[in-house]
Scaffold this active site. Sequence first.
Site, PDB file in Angstrom:
ATOM      1  N   ASP A  42      -6.169 -20.819  51.152  1.00 55.19           N
ATOM      2  CA  ASP A  42      -5.344 -19.993  51.950  1.00 55.19           C
ATOM      3  C   ASP A  42      -3.958 -19.988  51.348  1.00 55.19           C
ATOM      4  O   ASP A  42      -3.253 -21.083  51.201  1.00 55.19           O
ATOM      5  CB  ASP A  42      -5.337 -20.648  53.117  1.00 55.19           C
ATOM      6  CG  ASP A  42      -4.809 -19.631  54.205  1.00 55.19           C
ATOM      7  OD1 ASP A  42      -4.130 -18.552  53.933  1.00 55.19           O
ATOM      8  OD2 ASP A  42      -5.020 -19.757  55.410  1.00 55.19           O
ATOM      9  N   ASP A  43      -3.666 -18.700  50.789  1.00 53.99           N
ATOM     10  CA  ASP A  43      -2.245 -18.456  50.028  1.00 53.99           C
ATOM     11  C   ASP A  43      -2.127 -19.209  48.597  1.00 53.99           C
ATOM     12  O   ASP A  43      -1.171 -19.616  48.143  1.00 53.99           O
ATOM     13  CB  ASP A  43      -1.197 -18.819  51.009  1.00 53.99           C
ATOM     14  CG  ASP A  43      -0.986 -18.109  52.067  1.00 53.99           C
ATOM     15  OD1 ASP A  43      -1.776 -17.145  52.340  1.00 53.99           O
ATOM     16  OD2 ASP A  43      -0.182 -18.311  53.041  1.00 53.99           O
ATOM     17  N   CYS A  82      -3.939 -12.497  55.198  1.00 57.15           N
ATOM     18  CA  CYS A  82      -5.348 -13.126  55.482  1.00 57.15           C
ATOM     19  C   CYS A  82      -6.377 -12.065  56.310  1.00 57.15           C
ATOM     20  O   CYS A  82      -7.494 -12.125  55.808  1.00 57.15           O
ATOM     21  CB  CYS A  82      -5.151 -14.526  55.771  1.00 57.15           C
ATOM     22  SG  CYS A  82      -5.580 -14.785  57.463  1.00 57.15           S
ATOM     23  N   LYS A 140     -11.248 -21.841  58.504  1.00 53.20           N
ATOM     24  CA  LYS A 140     -10.426 -20.731  59.198  1.00 53.20           C
ATOM     25  C   LYS A 140     -11.268 -19.467  59.624  1.00 53.20           C
ATOM     26  O   LYS A 140     -11.952 -18.977  58.536  1.00 53.20           O
ATOM     27  CB  LYS A 140      -9.193 -20.448  58.178  1.00 53.20           C
ATOM     28  CG  LYS A 140      -8.319 -19.365  58.664  1.00 53.20           C
ATOM     29  CD  LYS A 140      -7.005 -18.988  57.993  1.00 53.20           C
ATOM     30  CE  LYS A 140      -6.467 -18.122  58.461  1.00 53.20           C
ATOM     31  NZ  LYS A 140      -4.832 -18.189  57.490  1.00 53.20           N
ATOM     32  N   HIS A 142      -9.803 -16.496  61.969  1.00 59.04           N
ATOM     33  CA  HIS A 142      -8.765 -15.518  62.212  1.00 59.04           C
ATOM     34  C   HIS A 142      -9.273 -13.996  62.257  1.00 59.04           C
ATOM     35  O   HIS A 142      -8.622 -13.109  61.602  1.00 59.04           O
ATOM     36  CB  HIS A 142      -7.708 -15.760  60.963  1.00 59.04           C
ATOM     37  CG  HIS A 142      -6.267 -15.179  61.039  1.00 59.04           C
ATOM     38  ND1 HIS A 142      -5.241 -15.247  60.384  1.00 59.04           N
ATOM     39  CD2 HIS A 142      -5.770 -14.881  62.520  1.00 59.04           C
ATOM     40  CE1 HIS A 142      -4.121 -14.647  60.954  1.00 59.04           C
ATOM     41  NE2 HIS A 142      -4.471 -14.650  62.179  1.00 59.04           N
ATOM     42  N   HIS A 229      -1.826 -23.070  52.748  1.00 56.73           N
ATOM     43  CA  HIS A 229      -0.805 -22.652  53.779  1.00 56.73           C
ATOM     44  C   HIS A 229       0.253 -23.410  54.337  1.00 56.73           C
ATOM     45  O   HIS A 229      -0.038 -24.698  54.507  1.00 56.73           O
ATOM     46  CB  HIS A 229      -1.804 -22.051  54.729  1.00 56.73           C
ATOM     47  CG  HIS A 229      -1.013 -20.745  55.424  1.00 56.73           C
ATOM     48  ND1 HIS A 229      -0.045 -21.162  56.437  1.00 56.73           N
ATOM     49  CD2 HIS A 229      -1.442 -19.412  55.566  1.00 56.73           C
ATOM     50  CE1 HIS A 229       0.156 -19.832  57.089  1.00 56.73           C
ATOM     51  NE2 HIS A 229      -0.610 -19.013  56.908  1.00 56.73           N
ATOM     52  N   ASP A 292      -7.561 -16.181  49.818  1.00 57.71           N
ATOM     53  CA  ASP A 292      -7.570 -15.018  50.296  1.00 57.71           C
ATOM     54  C   ASP A 292      -6.696 -13.881  50.072  1.00 57.71           C
ATOM     55  O   ASP A 292      -6.874 -12.809  50.383  1.00 57.71           O
ATOM     56  CB  ASP A 292      -7.607 -15.459  51.814  1.00 57.71           C
ATOM     57  CG  ASP A 292      -6.158 -16.052  52.430  1.00 57.71           C
ATOM     58  OD1 ASP A 292      -5.488 -16.496  51.358  1.00 57.71           O
ATOM     59  OD2 ASP A 292      -5.805 -16.017  53.305  1.00 57.71           O
ATOM     60  N   ASN A 293      -5.692 -14.302  49.328  1.00 58.70           N
ATOM     61  CA  ASN A 293      -4.504 -13.556  48.872  1.00 58.70           C
ATOM     62  C   ASN A 293      -3.559 -14.151  47.850  1.00 58.70           C
ATOM     63  O   ASN A 293      -4.053 -15.555  47.442  1.00 58.70           O
ATOM     64  CB  ASN A 293      -3.755 -12.979  49.856  1.00 58.70           C
ATOM     65  CG  ASN A 293      -3.261 -13.785  51.069  1.00 58.70           C
ATOM     66  OD1 ASN A 293      -3.668 -13.920  52.262  1.00 58.70           O
ATOM     67  ND2 ASN A 293      -2.162 -14.840  50.644  1.00 58.70           N
TER      68      ASN A 293
END
Length: 474
Positions: A42-43, A82, A140, A142, A229, A292-293
């Site tokens: 994540d991130d 995300c 996760k 979301h 994250h 994810d990004n």
Amino acid sequence: MTSISRRQFLVTAAAAPVALLSGGRPNQPASPQPNIVFIVADDLGYADLSCYGRPDFETPNLDRLAAQGMRFLQAYANSPVCTASRTALITGRYQYRLPVGLEEPLAKASPARNIGLPPEHPTLPSLLKKAGYRTALIGKWHLGWLPGYSPLKSGYDHFWGFRGGALDYFTHKAGPANTDSEDLWDGDVKIHQAGYLTDLLGGKAVEVISNYSKAGYPFFVSLHFNAPHWPWEGPEDEAESRRIKSLFDFDGGSQKTYAGMVRQMDLQIGRVMETLYASGTADNTIVIFTSDNGGERFADTWPFTGKKTELLEGGLRIPAIVRWPARIAPRSTTPQVAIGMDWMPTLLDAAGARPDPNYPTDGMSLLSAWTSNAAPVSRTLFWRYRFNQQRAIRDGDMKWLKIAENTFLFNVIDDPLERANLKERQPDVYKRLVAQYDSWNATMLPEDPKATSATFDASELADHFGNHQKKPVD
């Protein structure tokens, strides 16, 4: 790395030499229906792994994964945040085809608007499930809240993790320690369990993979970490979880803390790999690692500029590693341009399954790039992000970018920092890309003015100057 530049390292090196634990024979046919372990950070920034050039800490298990498989040099996220990106990952389609994909990201107020991934929409896990796979999501989600939306309604047999955008690593709350906001679930039942979140997710993945391996069915396990994250909490920082007043944590964190978060995730990935070896399933299991990004505050996005929430390359470019000893040559790299929505058609292809014809994929199968070192296929990819009216298209080596009223044309191969604006020098290319973007955008849902579109303001992040309202990102 003292004798070569970081650019040379990323372009020419596959991964640090590591003794292979399992030999692969890429030219031999794979056994039917490989297992799949799909790991998402994540991130995480493009250069946040030592096999991608991170200079100040090492990620030995992910480096080993790269040494045993393939490392992508031009992988993109579908979105710089995300929820939108994860919509594309699970559906194999541009996120702008679904209302949930217009959320940048899905905010806590959104359940009142009844926004989420429609249970009737085919997904990667639902299509694999039809093909005989056992499916699980660890981590996760979301993509919507109960009662209307759940991983169990979208193709997963089992879910253990959290539904929102972020959790404290120790309290497992979506807010400060003194709030009633725990968001840890076993299926559709809320649970309480002590422990550092990254370790809990790794442990649960080990348990699920071990059980699926014993059962003898092909399995698809999505392991979606929260790390790295915010909040900025390493495995030794439980006191920090009691101190912070907001998970956005603008007064905390450091490169040392960030390194600890990434290295602990790497450690858990090593445990997952050990489980695959111990179960005898490692050779015919596809293991994917990506983000994810693009990266956030403490991330390394070199050699790109920009961060999460931005359509500059640093907000979109991500690491991507694939290991499949039965089919993929070790220590290989590919310059093939890839994007998050490609994973679905690729994995269905590998499993002998197909997308639902009523929901055609916007991605392409990367299987030939994995298994036969196929020549790169030129791509045309599109993005938009509502904040600052950001728009982008990449066609071949050229990228058109719009931020508010400013427009640019870059050659992102020659100029990955996106500094030299070529729109006056190459007006025909500029006009062609604008026309392509407009034609594509007309086929997508219009932007929703009620949807979240988040960024940070100058009072909190000194390197992101500008006058706009603060909207912290989940």
